[in-house]
Design a protein around this motif. Sequence first.
Motif: not given
Length: 308
Positions: A117-130
Motif C-alpha cells: 500500500s505504501a507504493q500506491k499513489p494517493r488522491a489529492l483529497v487524502v492529503h487535504i483531509a490530513m
Amino acid sequence: MMEVIIRDAKKDKPICTLEGLLPSSTILQVKKQIHAKMPSLYPDRQQLKLGRERKDKAQKDEATLASIGLEAGGTLYFKDLGPQIGWTTVFLAEYAGPLVTYLLFYLRPALIYGTESAQKPRALVVHIAMACWTFHYAKRLLETIFVHRFSHNTMPIRNLFKNCSYYWGFAAFVSYFVNHPLYTPPRFGVFQIYAGLVIFLICEYGNYAIHIALRDLRPPGTRERNIPYPTTNPMTFLFSLVSCPNYTYEVGAWLGFTIMAQSMPALIFTLAGLMQMTEWAKGKHRNYRKEFGVKYPKERTAIIPVLL
C-alpha cells in the motif's frame, strides 16, 4: 464564630463538625477545613449542598454562608465526587490522541494496510483531509493552552477514559477509510473537494472567533459568567441566534470535512458529534435562561438557529 455540621449526603450520617467559621466564610473555605480534617478529600473533590435531595443544587465556592442562609449550627451535605483531573490535562489528552492516531494511518500506511500500500499513489483529497484534520486538532490543543478559561478546575478522572475512547476511536475509524489504498475520491471531483474545504475553513475560523469572545467574557482567574453577545468580529453574529455557536461552527466544520472527503465514517463522526453537542448546548441554554432570566435573549435556540 459559627459551628457547621457536615453530613454525608448519601447515608445522612455526620462526617465532621467545623468550628471557627464566620457568616462571611465562603464554601471554598469550608471545603479547605474539611480537607484539613480529611486530607484525601481535596476541595475540587467535594460537593456541598443545603439538602441531600437530587434537586438541591451544589453551592458555588465563592458563595458565603450568609448568602446561602446557613446559620450557626446549620448543616451542609457532603458528596465525594471521586478522584479528579484538571480540565486542561483532559483536553490535551483528548486532542493529542486524534492528532497522533490520524497521522499514524497517513504517514505509516505499510503498518496498517501492508507494504504494497505504501507504493500506491494517493488522491489529492487524502492529503487535504490530513491537513484539515491536523489543523483542527492542533488548533484545539493551542486553544486549550492559550485561550480557554474553564468554569471548573477539574472533572472526574473516569471521564478521561470515556472521552479519550470517543475521540481516539473515531480518529482511527475515519483515518482508516480515508487513507485506505482503495479509497475512492469524491464523485464530483475538485468542485466538491474545494466546496467542502471552504465550508471547513470558514467554520473553523468561526469556532475560533467564538472561543475568543467567550474567553473575553470571563476575567482571568474568575468564574464570572455574562451573557455573550456578538462582537466586532462578524463571525460572532451567531450569538444573536443560538446560545452555543461554537458547537454550531464545530458541526459545520465536520460537515464540510465530510463533503470534502465523501466519507461515511466522517459522516457518522459528524452525526455523533451533533448528538453530543446538542445535549451540551441544551444544558448550557437552560443554565443561561435560569441564571439570567428575562435578561437573556428569548429568540435564541441552543445550537441550530430557529430549529434546535
